[in-house]
Design a protein around this motif. Structure first.
Motif, PDB file in Angstrom:
ATOM      1  N   GLU A  90       0.832  -1.208   0.000  1.00 32.25           N
ATOM      2  CA  GLU A  90       0.000   0.000   0.000  1.00 32.25           C
ATOM      3  C   GLU A  90       0.868   1.260   0.000  1.00 32.25           C
ATOM      4  OE1 GLU A  90      -3.899   1.609   2.412  1.00 32.25           O
ATOM      5  OE2 GLU A  90      -3.591  -0.517   2.024  1.00 32.25           O
ATOM      6  N   SER A  95      -0.967   7.979  -2.933  1.00 26.24           N
ATOM      7  CA  SER A  95      -2.237   7.804  -3.659  1.00 26.24           C
ATOM      8  C   SER A  95      -2.861   9.120  -4.096  1.00 26.24           C
ATOM      9  CB  SER A  95      -3.237   7.053  -2.767  1.00 26.24           C
ATOM     10  OG  SER A  95      -2.676   5.915  -2.161  1.00 26.24           O
ATOM     11  N   LYS A  96      -2.576  10.206  -3.384  1.00 28.30           N
ATOM     12  CA  LYS A  96      -3.287  11.469  -3.630  1.00 28.30           C
ATOM     13  C   LYS A  96      -3.102  11.990  -5.055  1.00 28.30           C
ATOM     14  CE  LYS A  96      -3.681  13.257   1.083  1.00 28.30           C
ATOM     15  NZ  LYS A  96      -3.298  12.051   1.827  1.00 28.30           N
ATOM     16  N   THR A  99      -5.766  10.611  -7.288  1.00 27.19           N
ATOM     17  CA  THR A  99      -7.067  11.229  -7.041  1.00 27.19           C
ATOM     18  C   THR A  99      -7.130  12.606  -7.687  1.00 27.19           C
ATOM     19  OG1 THR A  99      -7.173  10.033  -4.943  1.00 27.19           O
ATOM     20  CG2 THR A  99      -8.684  11.893  -5.230  1.00 27.19           C
ATOM     21  N   THR A 225      -2.140  -2.587 -10.109  1.00 27.84           N
ATOM     22  CA  THR A 225      -2.623  -1.552  -9.190  1.00 27.84           C
ATOM     23  C   THR A 225      -4.139  -1.589  -9.014  1.00 27.84           C
ATOM     24  OG1 THR A 225      -0.759  -0.131  -9.780  1.00 27.84           O
ATOM     25  CG2 THR A 225      -2.662   0.939  -8.764  1.00 27.84           C
ATOM     26  N   TRP A 227      -7.416  -0.273  -5.788  1.00 27.33           N
ATOM     27  CA  TRP A 227      -7.714   0.431  -4.543  1.00 27.33           C
ATOM     28  C   TRP A 227      -8.186  -0.549  -3.474  1.00 27.33           C
ATOM     29  CZ3 TRP A 227      -6.331   5.379  -4.034  1.00 27.33           C
ATOM     30  CH2 TRP A 227      -6.189   6.159  -5.181  1.00 27.33           C
ATOM     31  N   HIS A 259     -10.539   5.241   0.795  1.00 31.76           N
ATOM     32  CA  HIS A 259      -9.592   5.367  -0.306  1.00 31.76           C
ATOM     33  C   HIS A 259      -9.777   6.715  -0.990  1.00 31.76           C
ATOM     34  CE1 HIS A 259     -13.319   3.660  -1.874  1.00 31.76           C
ATOM     35  NE2 HIS A 259     -13.007   4.162  -3.069  1.00 31.76           N
ATOM     36  N   GLY A 262      -5.539   7.786   0.415  1.00 33.08           N
ATOM     37  CA  GLY A 262      -4.633   6.651   0.544  1.00 33.08           C
ATOM     38  C   GLY A 262      -5.341   5.443  -0.037  1.00 33.08           C
ATOM     39  N   LEU A 264      -4.091   2.925  -1.992  1.00 29.83           N
ATOM     40  CA  LEU A 264      -3.658   2.405  -3.292  1.00 29.83           C
ATOM     41  C   LEU A 264      -2.754   1.201  -3.081  1.00 29.83           C
ATOM     42  CD1 LEU A 264      -3.846   3.262  -6.385  1.00 29.83           C
ATOM     43  CD2 LEU A 264      -1.494   4.063  -6.066  1.00 29.83           C
ATOM     44  N   THR A 266      -0.270  -1.284  -4.871  1.00 31.70           N
ATOM     45  CA  THR A 266       0.503  -1.165  -6.102  1.00 31.70           C
ATOM     46  C   THR A 266       1.879  -1.781  -5.925  1.00 31.70           C
ATOM     47  OG1 THR A 266       1.169   0.432  -7.807  1.00 31.70           O
ATOM     48  CG2 THR A 266       1.415   1.126  -5.509  1.00 31.70           C
TER      49      THR A 266
END
Length: 562
Positions: A90, A95-96, A99, A225, A227, A259, A262, A264, A266
């Motif tokens: 993770e 992750s941002k 988004t 990848t 979520w 989610h 955060g 993600l 991957t």
């Protein structure tokens, strides 16, 4: 501060144009060198990992070609499963940027505008006297409090279940006040990116996971990848996360489906594909790339180096874009320096390296190129302002903060105020600079320190007479409608402590009149008095959630706290 606000948009456009031009030139020049000369030195950095411990992945690319990719350690200690380069880890707040990219793509598709009020898509959001715009959410300038702070005060994780984004929205919508008005300051808050994920769903008519898979993950070739939308879902090849506590590794996994900010799952190699995808303009073209890396400007003209889910180190002609991540026991760092043709991705399924004082991805980046995000700070030219030396006396002293583990000791010399044997450069009577940090004294014992691209930290001048106040007057039960739960203040010996709904106890340390620090939860408490000099409330603040008010109630009026 840049006071020429009218000239700022043109200046900003010129800087962005120069930045993109520099990146384009740098990409061409760097393609001549595809060799990795420091493999053994990179390997030596990762001696912390071993086969019988949790580990991590590191991947490096130069000009879009992977030149280093290795994995170390164990993905699951119970089954002794090795961690490989295809193991899912993770990425935390890394992750941002995905988004934010989804928001930019929706704007390109004509389904929203960054200038739209967030309430257009989330009508439950309270009014704050001034609209919170989507761009405020993207750049962390909305003023919204950190939802997880509120959840902790309400009893999370022991007494409060926060399972998904909708549950977080309920917490956000209970907040009737902001840290600051929208656009006034950068203050990092995961609440912003929860709302952005929900806005993606409202504007696209698709689930957030489906939208990002269709428009980002699949086109970028990020085949591993996904979520974390359901914590109970079985995810093949996912690593378990661990902390190191009391001499042993302990499982520390995220227990929700939250989610967007955060969540993600991957691999390091997939993250390199993403860096190449957006930095070459493949993601929606150059216009989306320009907005992805564009720094923000606060309403007062001050710069904000948080772009669209990325911190921008704007040391032209060698800019870099980066973000770190931490969720439960997972850790991550992603760096992209297009002008140097270098990308570095690091993922780990353990927090055990938090105390070593270095970030492995940053160290690798420093080996391979000019690391703008860790370069020594250069002092800015002196402003030339001369403050009244007599007025400076009230600023000198030792400052403490529950939000920071580091004290600030200000001394007064004939030349002016000094911190760590370095003179502060005065901007005006109240504001000073310390290298690239801003220090503002309020004249009443308060000090606000603002590092670059980081939330402001409030400090308090230590008052040697503060402990003279009788501790008994603070004892009681306090309730907050915004939190939806009470907090008790109890006395243990001669000291006070907080008890949360979860049952967690936190000692308070008194350092100024009616002011206490709770270091364990990185909070400051300031008690408030009525006209009869009786305690009627306290306000609690963290670095990301300011002035949450708890009013004092009578005995037996808070049945949730037993």
């Amino acid at each position: 501060m840049n006071r020429n606000i009218q000239a700022l948009p043109n200046l900003r456009s010129s800087l962005i144009a120069a930045l993109i031009l520099t990146i384009s030139i740098g990409l061409n020049s760097c393609r001549k060198n595809n060799s990795l000369e420091d493999e053994s030195r990179i390997d030596s950095l990762f001696h912390f990992y071993s086969d019988n411990k949790p580990g991590g992945q590191l991947a490096v690319s130069r000009n879009g070609r992977v030149i280093y990719s290795k994995a170390w350690g164990t993905a699951d200690l119970e089954s002794n499963t090795p961690l490989t380069t295809t193991t899912l880890i993770e990425a935390g707040s890394v992750s941002k940027q995905f988004t934010a990219a989804a928001i930019l793509l929706l704007e390109q598709q004509g389904k929203l505008r960054l200038s739209d009020p967030a309430a257009k898509y989330i009508p439950e959001l309270p009014g704050y006297g001034q609209p919170v715009l989507i761009r405020h959410l993207v750049h962390h300038t909305s003023g919204l409090r950190e939802w997880s702070d509120i959840a902790e005060f309400a009893g999370s994780p022991l007494a409060l279940n926060v399972p998904d984004n909708q549950a977080v929205l309920d917490i956000i919508c209970r907040q009737r006040s902001l840290n600051r008005m929208p656009g006034e300051e950068f203050r990092y808050s995961n609440s912003n990116y929860i709302l952005l994920a929900l806005i993606v769903e409202k504007a696209s008519g698709m689930s957030f996971a489906d939208f990002t898979k269709k428009y980002i993950f699949d086109p970028a070739g990020m085949i591993h990848t996904q979520w974390r939308t359901d914590p109970a879902k079985v995810v093949p090849n996912r690593s378990q996360a661990y902390e190191f506590k009391n001499g042993a590794f302990r499982t520390l996994m995220p227990g929700n489906g939250i989610h967007g900010p955060g969540g993600l799952l991957t691999t390091a190699e997939d993250l390199l594909k993403w860096n190449d995808f957006y930095s070459t303009g493949t993601l929606g073209g150059k216009d989306v790339f320009r907005k992805q890396i564009a720094p923000d400007t606060l309403d007062n003209g001050d710069p904000n180096n948080y772009a669209a889910g990325l911190f921008v180190e704007n040391n032209v002609p060698k800019p870099s874009f980066h973000h770190g991540g931490a969720t439960a026991g997972y850790r991550a760092k992603l760096i992209c320096a297009p002008s140097q043709g270098i990308s570095v991705a690091w993922l780990s399924n353990t927090s055990m390296l938090d105390t070593i004082g270095i970030n492995l991805a940053t160290e690798v980046f420093k080996m391979l190129g000019k690391a703008t995000d860790n370069s020594p700070r250069a002092r800015k030219p002196a402003t030339g302002f001369k403050p009244d030396h007599e007025n400076l006396k009230s600023y000198a002293g030792l400052y403490k903060s529950g939000q920071s583990g580091r004290d600030v000791d200000i001394t007064l010399t004939p030349k002016g105020l000094m911190l760590s044997e370095t003179l502060l450069d005065p901007v005006d009577e109240h504001r000073f600079r310390f290298y690239d940090m801003s220090l503002t004294f309020d004249g009443q014992g308060g000090l606000t320190v603002v590092p670059p691209s980081a939330e402001a930290i409030r400090y308090h001048l230590v008052d040697a007479t503060a402990t003279a106040e009788p501790a008994d007057q603070y004892i009681g039960t306090y309730f907050s409608d915004e939190v939806g739960a009470p907090i008790k203040v109890l006395k243990k010996g001669n000291e006070l402590e907080l008890i949360l709904v979860s049952g967690a106890l936190h000692p308070l340390r008194n350092h100024f009149k009616d002011g206490f620090l709770a270091h364990e939860i990185q909070s400051d408490l300031v008690f408030q008095r009525n006209n009869e000099d009786e305690i009627e409330a306290f306000e609690i603040s963290t670095a990301r959630s300011l002035r949450i008010r708890f009013g004092k109630v009578g005995q037996g009026k808070s049945p949730r706290l037993k």
